[in-house]
Structure formats: C-alpha cells, structure tokens
Design a protein around this motif. Structure first.
Motif, PDB file in Angstrom:
ATOM      1  N   MET A   1      38.641  29.674  29.893  1.00 18.16           N
ATOM      2  CA  MET A   1      39.867  30.433  29.094  1.00 18.16           C
ATOM      3  C   MET A   1      39.812  31.631  29.046  1.00 18.16           C
ATOM      4  O   MET A   1      40.507  32.836  28.991  1.00 18.16           O
ATOM      5  CB  MET A   1      40.370  29.522  27.521  1.00 18.16           C
ATOM      6  N   ALA A   2      38.933  32.119  28.191  1.00 18.83           N
ATOM      7  CA  ALA A   2      38.614  33.740  28.314  1.00 18.83           C
ATOM      8  C   ALA A   2      38.603  34.376  29.374  1.00 18.83           C
ATOM      9  O   ALA A   2      38.592  36.051  29.321  1.00 18.83           O
ATOM     10  CB  ALA A   2      37.092  33.529  27.160  1.00 18.83           C
ATOM     11  N   ALA A   3      38.150  33.761  30.494  1.00 18.87           N
ATOM     12  CA  ALA A   3      37.918  34.723  31.794  1.00 18.87           C
ATOM     13  C   ALA A   3      39.246  35.017  32.157  1.00 18.87           C
ATOM     14  O   ALA A   3      39.541  36.228  32.642  1.00 18.87           O
ATOM     15  CB  ALA A   3      37.594  33.944  32.867  1.00 18.87           C
ATOM     16  N   LYS A   4      40.290  33.600  31.615  1.00 20.06           N
ATOM     17  CA  LYS A   4      41.459  34.497  32.416  1.00 20.06           C
ATOM     18  C   LYS A   4      42.683  35.380  30.813  1.00 20.06           C
ATOM     19  O   LYS A   4      43.596  36.195  31.591  1.00 20.06           O
ATOM     20  CB  LYS A   4      42.649  33.227  31.934  1.00 20.06           C
ATOM     21  N   ILE A   5      42.012  34.877  29.684  1.00 17.48           N
ATOM     22  CA  ILE A   5      42.570  36.053  28.797  1.00 17.48           C
ATOM     23  C   ILE A   5      41.996  37.599  29.501  1.00 17.48           C
ATOM     24  O   ILE A   5      43.043  38.617  29.010  1.00 17.48           O
ATOM     25  CB  ILE A   5      42.152  36.146  27.442  1.00 17.48           C
ATOM     26  N   ASN A   6      40.832  37.671  29.708  1.00 22.19           N
ATOM     27  CA  ASN A   6      40.691  38.988  30.610  1.00 22.19           C
ATOM     28  C   ASN A   6      41.192  39.524  31.457  1.00 22.19           C
ATOM     29  O   ASN A   6      41.396  40.733  31.263  1.00 22.19           O
ATOM     30  CB  ASN A   6      38.291  38.667  30.434  1.00 22.19           C
TER      31      ASN A   6
ATOM     32  N   LYS B   1      47.007  29.566  28.656  1.00 24.81           N
ATOM     33  CA  LYS B   1      48.652  29.245  27.084  1.00 24.81           C
ATOM     34  C   LYS B   1      48.227  29.844  25.987  1.00 24.81           C
ATOM     35  O   LYS B   1      48.782  29.737  25.089  1.00 24.81           O
ATOM     36  CB  LYS B   1      47.168  27.700  26.373  1.00 24.81           C
ATOM     37  N   MET B   2      48.555  31.398  26.217  1.00 25.46           N
ATOM     38  CA  MET B   2      49.320  32.195  25.340  1.00 25.46           C
ATOM     39  C   MET B   2      50.586  32.551  25.410  1.00 25.46           C
ATOM     40  O   MET B   2      51.068  33.182  26.476  1.00 25.46           O
ATOM     41  CB  MET B   2      47.903  33.729  25.518  1.00 25.46           C
ATOM     42  N   LEU B   3      51.038  31.691  25.394  1.00 22.46           N
ATOM     43  CA  LEU B   3      52.749  31.845  25.768  1.00 22.46           C
ATOM     44  C   LEU B   3      53.939  33.065  24.950  1.00 22.46           C
ATOM     45  O   LEU B   3      54.519  33.787  26.382  1.00 22.46           O
ATOM     46  CB  LEU B   3      52.956  30.316  25.425  1.00 22.46           C
ATOM     47  N   GLU B   4      53.568  33.356  23.981  1.00 26.95           N
ATOM     48  CA  GLU B   4      54.240  34.661  23.309  1.00 26.95           C
ATOM     49  C   GLU B   4      53.514  35.877  23.650  1.00 26.95           C
ATOM     50  O   GLU B   4      53.971  36.594  24.454  1.00 26.95           O
ATOM     51  CB  GLU B   4      53.511  34.626  22.044  1.00 26.95           C
ATOM     52  N   GLU B   5      52.621  35.879  24.745  1.00 20.50           N
ATOM     53  CA  GLU B   5      51.810  36.774  25.203  1.00 20.50           C
ATOM     54  C   GLU B   5      52.461  37.129  26.352  1.00 20.50           C
ATOM     55  O   GLU B   5      53.107  38.162  27.344  1.00 20.50           O
ATOM     56  CB  GLU B   5      50.051  37.224  25.425  1.00 20.50           C
ATOM     57  N   ALA B   6      53.028  36.033  27.499  1.00 22.18           N
ATOM     58  CA  ALA B   6      53.199  35.543  28.818  1.00 22.18           C
ATOM     59  C   ALA B   6      54.241  36.753  28.449  1.00 22.18           C
ATOM     60  O   ALA B   6      54.971  37.118  29.766  1.00 22.18           O
ATOM     61  CB  ALA B   6      52.674  34.467  28.964  1.00 22.18           C
TER      62      ALA B   6
ATOM     63  N   ASP C   1      59.368  26.372  25.992  1.00 22.66           N
ATOM     64  CA  ASP C   1      57.824  26.127  25.846  1.00 22.66           C
ATOM     65  C   ASP C   1      57.062  26.190  24.692  1.00 22.66           C
ATOM     66  O   ASP C   1      56.464  25.271  23.980  1.00 22.66           O
ATOM     67  CB  ASP C   1      56.369  26.787  27.191  1.00 22.66           C
ATOM     68  N   MET C   2      58.277  27.074  23.777  1.00 25.34           N
ATOM     69  CA  MET C   2      57.396  27.232  22.747  1.00 25.34           C
ATOM     70  C   MET C   2      58.416  26.386  21.734  1.00 25.34           C
ATOM     71  O   MET C   2      58.115  27.252  20.486  1.00 25.34           O
ATOM     72  CB  MET C   2      57.493  29.168  22.721  1.00 25.34           C
ATOM     73  N   GLN C   3      58.954  25.810  22.654  1.00 25.90           N
ATOM     74  CA  GLN C   3      60.713  25.899  21.669  1.00 25.90           C
ATOM     75  C   GLN C   3      61.418  26.306  20.732  1.00 25.90           C
ATOM     76  O   GLN C   3      61.652  25.876  19.619  1.00 25.90           O
ATOM     77  CB  GLN C   3      60.006  24.467  20.727  1.00 25.90           C
ATOM     78  N   ARG C   4      60.825  27.139  21.126  1.00 23.79           N
ATOM     79  CA  ARG C   4      62.530  28.325  20.690  1.00 23.79           C
ATOM     80  C   ARG C   4      63.930  28.078  21.521  1.00 23.79           C
ATOM     81  O   ARG C   4      63.797  30.153  21.836  1.00 23.79           O
ATOM     82  CB  ARG C   4      61.828  30.607  20.717  1.00 23.79           C
ATOM     83  N   ILE C   5      64.187  27.435  21.799  1.00 17.69           N
ATOM     84  CA  ILE C   5      65.410  27.141  22.676  1.00 17.69           C
ATOM     85  C   ILE C   5      66.400  28.315  22.624  1.00 17.69           C
ATOM     86  O   ILE C   5      67.289  28.624  23.741  1.00 17.69           O
ATOM     87  CB  ILE C   5      65.717  25.809  22.919  1.00 17.69           C
TER      88      ILE C   5
END
Length: 315
Positions: free
Chosen positions: A1-6, A48-53, A92-96
């Motif tokens: 997970m950390a590797a993906k964030i970096n 799984k950092m959807l806001e950043e994505a 995916d964040m339920q902010r339809i």
C-alpha cells in the motif's frame, strides 16, 4: 500500500515538473503531464485513496483541456474518459449526485467529439447510478440517452432508454408525462415493425390513461391499435376490449378479472402495479342475474345475452 502511495506521489511530482516553464522552456508539456496524472490516479485508486484518485483524474482532464495543439485533438477522448473516471471515483465514495455531474459533462463532450454511442452509454450508466436516489434525474438522463441514439437513427437503443424513462415516470405517478413517453415508445416500435411490443405498449397506455381517469384517451389508444398488423383478435386486443367494457360499465368484477390475468400481472413491475391497483369509478359490482320469480317477459333472453357477451373471454 505504501509503495502505491509513493508511486502516485512520484507521478504527481513528475506531472508538476512537466507543467513548469522556464527561460529555456516556454510552454508546459501538457501531454506528458496528463500521462503522469493518469498514472497517479491509477496508483491512488489501487491504494484505496479515492479522493486523491478523483483529483488526479480531474488534473489529467485539465491538462488535456489546456493542450491546444492540433496534434492533441485526436487525444480529446482521453479528457472525457478522465472526467468519467473521476465520476466513478465519486460513485465509489457514495457521492452519487457529484458523480453524475462529471459523467453527464463527459457525455456531452463525447457528443461534441463525434462519439455519440459512447455518450449515450455514459448517460445510461449515470441513470442507473442515480435511480435509487433521484428518480427525476434518472428520467432526465435516460431521455437524453434516448435523444442521442435517436439522432443517430439507432431506434432500438433509443426506445430501450425511453422504456426506462416511462417506467420511472409511472413509478413517480407522473402519469401525464408517462402517457406521452409511452406513446413515443409505441411510435418507435411501430417504425421498426416490432408489432407485438406495440400491443404491450397499448396495454401500458390504457392502464396509465385509466389511472388518469381518462377513458376516452384509453379507448382511443385501442382503436388506433387496430391499424397494427395482428392486433385485431389478438389476446391483447380481446383483454383490452373486456377491460374497457368493464370499466365503462362500472363492472368491478370484470375489471378485476382482466387486471389479474397473467397477461397483465406479468408485465414490467411498474405497469403490473397499475393493473393490480386499478379500480372502476364508484367501485361498482356486477349485478346478479335476475331470479326466475321476477325475470318477467324476456328475462330468459336477457340472461342469454349476458352469457353471450362474455363467452370466450378472459372472465
């Protein structure tokens, strides 16, 4: 997970570097920046950092938009896909409602770019997303998708979208609008010569009009359908004639019998509910046959007439 964030942050840093200008670099490299933002979005999504994505996808779309070169015109669809992808992150964040805004915006851009099929499919997806929260918005999206398909002479796809809109209008009890929508469906099915479905749409029309307390409009729909090949004498035609007769004569038993027949009960759920809930004006009951004691002259003939009237019918 950390590797993906970096990894994601590395791509963001590279994108920002491509956008910087200097004495030797007068113009930002939007194309390379967009590519890095896209990679960052995928990495954030995997982490799984959807806001950043979502933000990375929006930055990708902005980079594509800012690229004004003629060469980049061929890559415009990437901008629209990025907007749609941002919408899916919000989903995916339920902010339809926010998700729908981006998907709808992307669909309009698809139309402008000459890819209407992609636009209509995006609108269809958006409609499905919002159905559980906002039926009126879902209807609007399905109607827009239908218009896009209709403009491309894709009537089979257009009428499918219209069907979704009609059912949702019925579900909201917007029966005047539903009547108009179903008529448009019926016209399209007639144009593509799908007559059996026209018969089913006539049943839907009649149910809607009777719930609107407009017997004249319901009767007109049936009369007009006699011009459809195969309608006269069909089970749909016979059932509708019996339904209209029972409704006009305030014969609740006959109406109940027709509306609870398999032909009506196994329609699409929204129309089946209209069928089951239909009541005649005044809630009348079929009159019992006259007894032998008070039948009087001609009584037997009247009884035979009643018997013949329903002979061979659903009820």
């Amino acid at each position: 997970m950390a590797a993906k964030i970096n990894e994601a942050h590395d791509h963001i840093a590279k994108a920002e570097k491509y956008l910087k200008t200097s004495f030797m670099k007068w113009k930002p490299d939007y194309d390379s920046a967009a590519s890095e933002y896209s990679k960052a979005a995928v990495a954030f999504k995997n982490a799984k950092m959807l806001e950043e994505a979502k933000e990375a996808y929006l930055q990708e779309a902005e980079a594509h938009t800012n690229n004004k070169t003629l060469f980049h015109a061929a890559k415009r669809p990437f901008c629209y896909r990025a907007l749609e992808a941002a919408g899916m992150m919000l989903k995916d964040m339920q902010r339809i409602p926010e998700a729908i805004q981006y998907i709808e915006r992307a669909s309009m851009m698809y139309v402008e770019n000459g890819t209407p099929d992609t636009a209509a499919l995006a609108l269809d997806r958006a409609g499905k997303l919002i159905e559980s929260q906002d039926l009126a918005k879902a209807v609007d999206l399905y109607q827009k998708a239908a218009s896009v398909f209709e403009n491309e002479d894709r009537l089979r796809q257009a009428v499918e979208m219209l069907g979704k809109a009609s059912r949702l209008l019925v579900r909201q009890h917007k029966l005047d609008e539903a009547a108009v929508s179903i008529q448009k469906e019926k016209n399209m099915y007639k144009e593509i010569e799908n007559y059996p479905t026209c018969f089913k749409k006539t049943i839907a029309q009649v149910l809607v009009h009777l719930h609107r307390n407009d017997f004249v409009a319901a009767d007109k729909c049936v009369r007009e359908s006699y011009s459809l090949p195969g309608f006269s004498g069909s089970e749909d035609c016979i059932a509708l004639e019996q339904l209209l007769q029972g409704y006009d004569e305030q014969d609740e038993d006959q109406v109940h019998c027709v509306c609870n027949s398999p032909l009506f009960k196994y329609m699409d759920n929204d129309y089946a509910k209209l069928s089951i809930s239909l009541r005649v004006p005044g809630g009348g009951k079929k009159k019992a046959p006259a007894s032998a004691a008070d039948a009087g002259e001609g009584g037997a003939g009247a009884g035979e007439a009643d018997e013949d009237e329903y002979a061979g019918g659903l009820c």
